[in-house]
Design a protein around this motif. Structure first.
Motif, PDB file in Angstrom:
ATOM      1  N   ILE A  56      -6.962 -13.261   0.259  1.00  0.00           N
ATOM      2  CA  ILE A  56      -7.469 -14.636   0.158  1.00  0.00           C
ATOM      3  C   ILE A  56      -6.807 -15.506   1.219  1.00  0.00           C
ATOM      4  O   ILE A  56      -7.467 -16.319   1.885  1.00  0.00           O
ATOM      5  CB  ILE A  56      -7.236 -15.204  -1.255  1.00  0.00           C
ATOM      6  CG1 ILE A  56      -8.167 -14.512  -2.256  1.00  0.00           C
ATOM      7  CG2 ILE A  56      -7.468 -16.718  -1.280  1.00  0.00           C
ATOM      8  CD1 ILE A  56      -7.860 -14.841  -3.713  1.00  0.00           C
ATOM      9  N   MET A  57      -5.501 -15.333   1.405  1.00  0.00           N
ATOM     10  CA  MET A  57      -4.808 -16.115   2.435  1.00  0.00           C
ATOM     11  C   MET A  57      -5.282 -15.730   3.831  1.00  0.00           C
ATOM     12  O   MET A  57      -5.383 -16.578   4.722  1.00  0.00           O
ATOM     13  CB  MET A  57      -3.299 -15.940   2.301  1.00  0.00           C
ATOM     14  CG  MET A  57      -2.713 -16.666   1.091  1.00  0.00           C
ATOM     15  SD  MET A  57      -0.904 -16.539   0.995  1.00  0.00           S
ATOM     16  CE  MET A  57      -0.707 -14.921   0.231  1.00  0.00           C
ATOM     17  N   GLN A  58      -5.576 -14.457   4.036  1.00  0.00           N
ATOM     18  CA  GLN A  58      -6.110 -14.054   5.331  1.00  0.00           C
ATOM     19  C   GLN A  58      -7.507 -14.626   5.557  1.00  0.00           C
ATOM     20  O   GLN A  58      -7.830 -15.063   6.668  1.00  0.00           O
ATOM     21  CB  GLN A  58      -6.131 -12.526   5.435  1.00  0.00           C
ATOM     22  CG  GLN A  58      -4.758 -11.909   5.572  1.00  0.00           C
ATOM     23  CD  GLN A  58      -4.813 -10.431   5.918  1.00  0.00           C
ATOM     24  OE1 GLN A  58      -5.721  -9.714   5.509  1.00  0.00           O
ATOM     25  NE2 GLN A  58      -3.826  -9.971   6.666  1.00  0.00           N
ATOM     26  N   GLU A  98       0.826  -1.211   0.000  1.00  0.00           N
ATOM     27  CA  GLU A  98       0.000   0.000   0.000  1.00  0.00           C
ATOM     28  C   GLU A  98       0.862   1.263   0.000  1.00  0.00           C
ATOM     29  O   GLU A  98       0.501   2.279  -0.610  1.00  0.00           O
ATOM     30  CB  GLU A  98      -0.913   0.007   1.229  1.00  0.00           C
ATOM     31  CG  GLU A  98      -1.994  -1.070   1.228  1.00  0.00           C
ATOM     32  CD  GLU A  98      -3.211  -0.680   0.396  1.00  0.00           C
ATOM     33  OE1 GLU A  98      -3.102   0.247  -0.428  1.00  0.00           O
ATOM     34  OE2 GLU A  98      -4.258  -1.318   0.572  1.00  0.00           O
ATOM     35  N   ALA A  99       2.005   1.203   0.684  1.00  0.00           N
ATOM     36  CA  ALA A  99       2.853   2.386   0.819  1.00  0.00           C
ATOM     37  C   ALA A  99       3.833   2.566  -0.336  1.00  0.00           C
ATOM     38  O   ALA A  99       4.456   3.626  -0.459  1.00  0.00           O
ATOM     39  CB  ALA A  99       3.629   2.307   2.144  1.00  0.00           C
ATOM     40  N   ASP A 126     -12.128 -10.200  -3.658  1.00  0.00           N
ATOM     41  CA  ASP A 126     -10.776 -10.629  -4.032  1.00  0.00           C
ATOM     42  C   ASP A 126     -10.770 -11.358  -5.367  1.00  0.00           C
ATOM     43  O   ASP A 126      -9.914 -11.104  -6.227  1.00  0.00           O
ATOM     44  CB  ASP A 126     -10.194 -11.544  -2.954  1.00  0.00           C
ATOM     45  CG  ASP A 126      -9.989 -10.841  -1.621  1.00  0.00           C
ATOM     46  OD1 ASP A 126      -9.822  -9.608  -1.624  1.00  0.00           O
ATOM     47  OD2 ASP A 126     -10.031 -11.535  -0.579  1.00  0.00           O
ATOM     48  N   ILE A 127     -11.702 -12.281  -5.531  1.00  0.00           N
ATOM     49  CA  ILE A 127     -11.761 -13.060  -6.771  1.00  0.00           C
ATOM     50  C   ILE A 127     -12.004 -12.136  -7.960  1.00  0.00           C
ATOM     51  O   ILE A 127     -11.371 -12.271  -9.021  1.00  0.00           O
ATOM     52  CB  ILE A 127     -12.850 -14.148  -6.677  1.00  0.00           C
ATOM     53  CG1 ILE A 127     -12.473 -15.192  -5.612  1.00  0.00           C
ATOM     54  CG2 ILE A 127     -13.059 -14.830  -8.028  1.00  0.00           C
ATOM     55  CD1 ILE A 127     -13.605 -16.117  -5.224  1.00  0.00           C
ATOM     56  N   ASN A 128     -12.907 -11.184  -7.787  1.00  0.00           N
ATOM     57  CA  ASN A 128     -13.203 -10.239  -8.868  1.00  0.00           C
ATOM     58  C   ASN A 128     -12.021  -9.330  -9.180  1.00  0.00           C
ATOM     59  O   ASN A 128     -11.868  -8.860 -10.310  1.00  0.00           O
ATOM     60  CB  ASN A 128     -14.427  -9.393  -8.504  1.00  0.00           C
ATOM     61  CG  ASN A 128     -15.716 -10.190  -8.537  1.00  0.00           C
ATOM     62  OD1 ASN A 128     -15.842 -11.168  -9.260  1.00  0.00           O
ATOM     63  ND2 ASN A 128     -16.684  -9.779  -7.733  1.00  0.00           N
ATOM     64  N   ASN A 129     -11.183  -9.064  -8.179  1.00  0.00           N
ATOM     65  CA  ASN A 129     -10.039  -8.174  -8.378  1.00  0.00           C
ATOM     66  C   ASN A 129      -8.858  -8.854  -9.063  1.00  0.00           C
ATOM     67  O   ASN A 129      -7.961  -8.169  -9.567  1.00  0.00           O
ATOM     68  CB  ASN A 129      -9.582  -7.592  -7.036  1.00  0.00           C
ATOM     69  CG  ASN A 129     -10.472  -6.466  -6.560  1.00  0.00           C
ATOM     70  OD1 ASN A 129     -11.249  -5.910  -7.323  1.00  0.00           O
ATOM     71  ND2 ASN A 129     -10.357  -6.122  -5.286  1.00  0.00           N
ATOM     72  N   GLN A 153      -1.741  -8.505  -6.042  1.00  0.00           N
ATOM     73  CA  GLN A 153      -1.027  -8.852  -4.817  1.00  0.00           C
ATOM     74  C   GLN A 153      -1.916  -8.694  -3.589  1.00  0.00           C
ATOM     75  O   GLN A 153      -1.934  -9.560  -2.711  1.00  0.00           O
ATOM     76  CB  GLN A 153       0.231  -7.998  -4.692  1.00  0.00           C
ATOM     77  CG  GLN A 153       1.318  -8.350  -5.692  1.00  0.00           C
ATOM     78  CD  GLN A 153       2.581  -7.536  -5.499  1.00  0.00           C
ATOM     79  OE1 GLN A 153       2.569  -6.490  -4.842  1.00  0.00           O
ATOM     80  NE2 GLN A 153       3.678  -7.996  -6.077  1.00  0.00           N
ATOM     81  N   LEU A 154      -2.644  -7.604  -3.532  1.00  0.00           N
ATOM     82  CA  LEU A 154      -3.518  -7.385  -2.376  1.00  0.00           C
ATOM     83  C   LEU A 154      -4.642  -8.413  -2.328  1.00  0.00           C
ATOM     84  O   LEU A 154      -5.037  -8.858  -1.238  1.00  0.00           O
ATOM     85  CB  LEU A 154      -4.090  -5.971  -2.420  1.00  0.00           C
ATOM     86  CG  LEU A 154      -3.081  -4.835  -2.200  1.00  0.00           C
ATOM     87  CD1 LEU A 154      -3.761  -3.473  -2.355  1.00  0.00           C
ATOM     88  CD2 LEU A 154      -2.409  -4.943  -0.832  1.00  0.00           C
TER      89      LEU A 154
END
Length: 477
Positions: free
Chosen positions: A134-136, A109-110, A183-186, A128-129
């Motif tokens: 997804i892992m979280q 993000e930074a 997430d999937i859509n991104n 990446q985000l």
């Protein structure tokens, strides 16, 4: 809840960090690192927890009665406090996995792209985000399924919330489904992601979409008995999006043939003679003439596979042992498999008529397991002898999923609690706190009672008591 810091030798090997020679810095910590390094470390920590048979962390091979201990039988009798199991699970998930993923997110993000990166960075960043989230989502689901109400909305913002509140488990599930859909859509195949820093899929966005949809299917199925409307909507979305269909899609962590990065099962079974076959599964497989038994276990005694009574000690030489695959350092750790997905599809068909004929999908799931273990040619005969029973589909799917999830014991525990099969019996030697039953949750970590006592006590009261017998919100039958 601890603040992020990478301090282990594994982190040094995987992250490839640089440190200062300043005497005021910790020579064992990573101060200058990359998101890729943090992702690799977090993936390994998550896989290690889901994979290890260490009695200090993951006792579910014992709980699901696949294995039995030889001398120290506390854990197979559900005494998990002796070794601070819940404290270690909390550290594995919140600190080593979630907080490192969150730190990777913050770095991304930074990050200010260079002029040359300006055009491509937005797409890479978005991928990446999404992968981090997804892992979280996966990790938070594991925590809810283990404890019930958990720290969630305040869990990773230690600066603002050093003593995070606990969120209701059902609310966490709703949030996880929403996050995962986003997430999937991104995810976009038009952009790159983490590359080799992603051990699971090497940055393959197509595979990440399948993993995301398969996780969405898993979340939906878990809600089947408590929120059938959301469950069916979620399951349909997952199937339409495309779920895992072959072993090539499996979410696995590839271990190495050198210390300290071997498979944690290998590390445990080759260092001590602590584990032998459990009688419950061994007898079931013998009675059903299941040829997978020769891969699951080794060392037939007098031509027969022999398992020890659950909860009782046993001489290592007198019983069959965990299979040869457990003694191979590079055996992959499995977080979510296509076989697991096929059982969810069979369950969705049995419950709601979604996705096809239940019997066909049941056959696909069982065959997939036989294929996983190199016994594909034996599946047809096994299915003739053990066909799908529409009058008791929970028994058919529950028992076969139990056998198939032999090397995914945390997942097996979920099937058992949701479907109530197999009908496991607690050992007579089990601790009194188990109430004569196989545990259906872990108790909150003692460290939480000490450091976050008010919120931990409120959560305990909200779920009906911090007990091994308190059911997770979705386990209502």
């Amino acid at each position: 809840m601890k603040k992020y810091i990478v301090t282990s030798l594994v982190a040094m090997l995987f992250v490839g960090c640089s440190t200062s020679d300043d005497v005021n810095t910790d020579p064992h910590a990573s101060y200058n690192t990359t998101p890729e390094g943090l992702i690799t470390f977090a993936q390994k920590e998550l896989s290690d927890y889901m994979t290890t048979p260490s009695v200090n962390e993951n006792n579910f091979r014992l709980t699901m009665q696949y294995w039995q201990e030889t001398i120290y039988v506390n854990e197979s009798n559900y005494d998990f406090t002796n070794r601070n199991v819940s404290n270690n699970v909390w550290t594995d998930t919140y600190v080593n996995t979630l907080k490192n993923l969150d730190q990777a997110r913050r770095i991304i993000e930074a990050y200010v792209p260079t002029l040359q990166e300006t055009a491509t960075w937005p797409g890479i960043k978005k991928n990446q985000l999404a992968m981090i989230d997804i892992m979280q989502v996966y990790t938070f689901q594991v925590l809810v399924d283990t404890y019930g109400d958990i720290p969630y909305t305040q869990a990773l913002d230690i600066e603002s919330y050093p003593l995070p509140k606990y969120d209701k488990a059902a609310d966490v599930y709703t949030s996880l489904i929403s996050r995962l859909n986003t997430d999937i859509n991104n995810l976009s195949t038009a952009s790159d992601s983490f590359g080799n820093g992603d051990v699971f899929y090497k940055g393959d966005i197509v595979q990440w979409k399948k993993f995301g949809n398969s996780l969405l299917l898993k979340l939906g199925i878990a809600l089947a008995d408590v929120n059938p409307s959301l469950a069916q909507t979620t399951v349909n979305q997952a199937i339409a999006g495309g779920v895992m269909s072959s072993p090539d899609d499996d979410c696995t962590f590839k271990y190495l043939n050198s210390s300290p990065n071997e498979n944690p099962v290998y590390q445990e079974v080759t260092s001590r003679n602590d584990f032998i076959a459990g009688k419950t599964l061994v007898d079931y497989m013998k009675n059903t003439a299941d040829t997978r038994i020769s891969v699951y276990y080794r060392g037939p005694i007098g031509g027969q596979y022999i398992g020890q009574v659950i909860g009782a000690p046993g001489a290592f030489a007198s019983f069959s042992k965990p299979g040869t695959f457990t003694r191979e350092a590079t055996t992959a750790g499995t977080l979510l498999s296509s076989t697991e997905v096929k059982f969810y599809l069979a369950e969705a068909a049995a419950r709601w008529g979604i996705g096809g004929a239940p019997a066909t999908l049941y056959n696909n799931a069982v065959t997939s397991s036989f294929t996983d273990w190199g016994k594909a040619s034996d599946a047809p005969a096994y299915l003739i002898a053990h066909p799908y029973d529409p009058s008791n589909w929970k028994k058919s799917i529950g028992e076969q999923a139990w056998v198939a999830m032999y090397n995914q014991a945390v997942t097996s525990w979920n099937f058992y609690r949701r479907l109530d099969y197999p009908q496991l019996v607690a050992p007579v030697t089990a601790i009194p706190n188990a109430g004569g039953k196989v545990p259906v949750r872990l108790q909150y970590p003692p460290a939480e009672a000490t450091t976050n006592g008010t919120n931990s006590a409120a959560a305990s009261a909200a779920i009906g008591g911090d007990k091994l017998t308190t059911k997770i919100f979705w386990d209502i039958n």
